[in-house]
Design a protein around this motif. Sequence first.
Motif, PDB file in Angstrom:
ATOM      1  N   LYS A 195      38.965  28.225  52.349  1.00 59.70           N
ATOM      2  CA  LYS A 195      39.451  26.947  52.877  1.00 59.70           C
ATOM      3  C   LYS A 195      38.552  26.380  53.960  1.00 59.70           C
ATOM      4  O   LYS A 195      38.435  25.185  54.110  1.00 59.70           O
ATOM      5  CB  LYS A 195      40.872  27.095  53.444  1.00 59.70           C
ATOM      6  N   GLY A 196      37.939  27.227  54.765  1.00 54.14           N
ATOM      7  CA  GLY A 196      37.282  26.717  55.954  1.00 54.14           C
ATOM      8  C   GLY A 196      35.785  26.513  55.813  1.00 54.14           C
ATOM      9  O   GLY A 196      35.196  25.766  56.550  1.00 54.14           O
ATOM     10  N   SER A 226      40.241  20.877  56.465  1.00 55.60           N
ATOM     11  CA  SER A 226      41.183  21.592  57.308  1.00 55.60           C
ATOM     12  C   SER A 226      41.180  23.037  56.901  1.00 55.60           C
ATOM     13  O   SER A 226      40.982  23.366  55.730  1.00 55.60           O
ATOM     14  CB  SER A 226      42.595  20.998  57.144  1.00 55.60           C
ATOM     15  N   ARG A 227      41.414  23.918  57.840  1.00 56.75           N
ATOM     16  CA  ARG A 227      41.506  25.330  57.537  1.00 56.75           C
ATOM     17  C   ARG A 227      42.890  25.706  57.035  1.00 56.75           C
ATOM     18  O   ARG A 227      43.166  26.845  56.775  1.00 56.75           O
ATOM     19  CB  ARG A 227      41.170  26.152  58.774  1.00 56.75           C
ATOM     20  N   SER A 283      37.812  20.826  70.431  1.00 56.68           N
ATOM     21  CA  SER A 283      36.907  21.524  69.511  1.00 56.68           C
ATOM     22  C   SER A 283      37.649  21.975  68.264  1.00 56.68           C
ATOM     23  O   SER A 283      37.113  21.905  67.144  1.00 56.68           O
ATOM     24  CB  SER A 283      36.272  22.733  70.214  1.00 56.68           C
ATOM     25  N   MET A 284      38.883  22.425  68.442  1.00 60.42           N
ATOM     26  CA  MET A 284      39.696  22.867  67.302  1.00 60.42           C
ATOM     27  C   MET A 284      40.077  21.689  66.411  1.00 60.42           C
ATOM     28  O   MET A 284      40.169  21.828  65.190  1.00 60.42           O
ATOM     29  CB  MET A 284      40.941  23.588  67.804  1.00 60.42           C
ATOM     30  N   LEU A 285      40.271  20.525  66.999  1.00 60.45           N
ATOM     31  CA  LEU A 285      40.509  19.314  66.211  1.00 60.45           C
ATOM     32  C   LEU A 285      39.250  18.962  65.423  1.00 60.45           C
ATOM     33  O   LEU A 285      39.306  18.572  64.249  1.00 60.45           O
ATOM     34  CB  LEU A 285      40.893  18.161  67.149  1.00 60.45           C
ATOM     35  N   GLY A 288      38.851  21.373  62.514  1.00 58.83           N
ATOM     36  CA  GLY A 288      39.949  21.406  61.553  1.00 58.83           C
ATOM     37  C   GLY A 288      40.956  22.506  61.784  1.00 58.83           C
ATOM     38  O   GLY A 288      41.881  22.673  60.983  1.00 58.83           O
ATOM     39  N   GLU A 289      40.812  23.282  62.872  1.00 59.21           N
ATOM     40  CA  GLU A 289      41.794  24.331  63.159  1.00 59.21           C
ATOM     41  C   GLU A 289      43.143  23.738  63.568  1.00 59.21           C
ATOM     42  O   GLU A 289      44.188  24.347  63.344  1.00 59.21           O
ATOM     43  CB  GLU A 289      41.273  25.243  64.274  1.00 59.21           C
TER      44      GLU A 289
END
Length: 514
Positions: free
Chosen positions: A26-27, A35-36, A240-242, A245-246
């Motif tokens: 997925k990632g 997205s993950r 950073s997570m946005l 995609g986290e």
Amino acid sequence: MKKQKFISLTLLIFTGILLMAGCSDKGSGEGTSGSREAPSEITYATTSDAAGLSPIDTNDSVSSNVTYQVYETLFRQNPETLEAEPLLAESYETPNENTWEIKLKEDITFHDGTPFNAEAVKYTFEQLKDPERAAPRASLLEPVESIEVKDEYTIVLKTEEPYGPMLASLSHTNAAIVSPKADKEGNINKKPVGTGPFVFEEWAEGDHITLKKNEDYWREAPEIETVTFKVVPEVSTAISMLETGEVQFIDKIPSDHISRVESINNVEVQKAEGTRVSYLGFNMEKEPFNDLKFRQAVSYGLNQEAYVSQLNGLGLHNESIIGPKVFGYNEEAKSAGYEYDPEKAKQIIQENGYEGQEVTLLAANRDNYMKMAEIVQSQLTEIGINASIETMEWASFLDTARQGDYEMTFLGWANSTADGSELLYPNLHSDNIGSSNYMRYDNSEFDQLVEESRTSVDQELRKEKLHEANLFAIEDAPMIVMDHGMVTLAHHESVDGLVVDPTGMWSLYPVNRK
């Protein structure tokens, strides 16, 4: 990500085999365009953990973000007009000024399978009003004198005097209806049970809260299967997570980070004028903060525009406590505060013996409050007051401030009802000292004006009384407005149907992933 126009049948078959074998990654290689998580899942990054998950026992925006998905209120605010509309209620009538007869929707159950009915509403509202439970937003129903069950699906609220903001109060997240069985037999502050579109799954404190789709929701079930509220203390990490995609969305974006967020590919940003007000509050039960001269000196010594200028367009300078998006606002109050005049501030300080006064500024460890504290500390130093800053984690800060264990602090009010009475009454009326009146402000003349703004169904009269009360509080200065905020939210482009309203609230019920 570019789409190929032609894909061979062989490639399609091979891809299908890989998916059935569970071999997809997925990632990998997706960056911000993917997205993950599976499209039926959504993760929100919050810089603070919830204080609790009971609408009765909490009163903070972090907790409300979760409870808003799990619980429901009798009425809800239209996100565009901010006017109250029926939700769990079917309809209502007012046989007289002091009586509200509310018909409830039928055939709705709580997540634990127990029925939603008038008895559940009566139980919830009695708990909200119970002095022993000490609900922080008991003020929402303070005017309600009796709560009666007329029949299984009719509740009757009676007030001693007319209560103008009733529907606004019943739309507030803290007036959400809880399962009586769950509250009696368990701890809904840890394991919430409502009627909403999402069901509580787990809470790993300090890390995450997980909700699941309510398959038996009384309306059409939501499309999102799993919701995760991920605690990410550092804003930069959340962004950073946005970006990777986290997480799929964040809100309340600090001004220092808005340009970075706006530059991320495949991320959409929402910005709009909101109802929130942020302010510097004095503990009115301690010296010298209970001296108007001292508060005036601080007021003259603060340049709020210096703070607002650093917000990159995410705040508005306005001296009025009641903001432009809130019922009761009058343009006359915009410039009614003490103008910035450091020389006058110094003069008051010298004349009243406050030169070199030591004060402590209590601030929650959030970017906006820390920025306020640093600017105010510097400006107080310039006028001869020695200020130090004490920081606390969010939940601890709330407890400390509520108990009055501080000197000066920074607070905000989301104005979830968008009604001025439900701003001035909980924050500054003496009834609420020890709960939502963090300043512990006690002034009978002010109290009377606020009560008059509440005990009328004549909306024009309410506006007049709110304006009078607003001007009174601005002059007496138990709080000094720092800014009126903009609401912000950023989400990955795959998220559809997510909208933040002027109160800063958002619902995941209409959301899906493209």
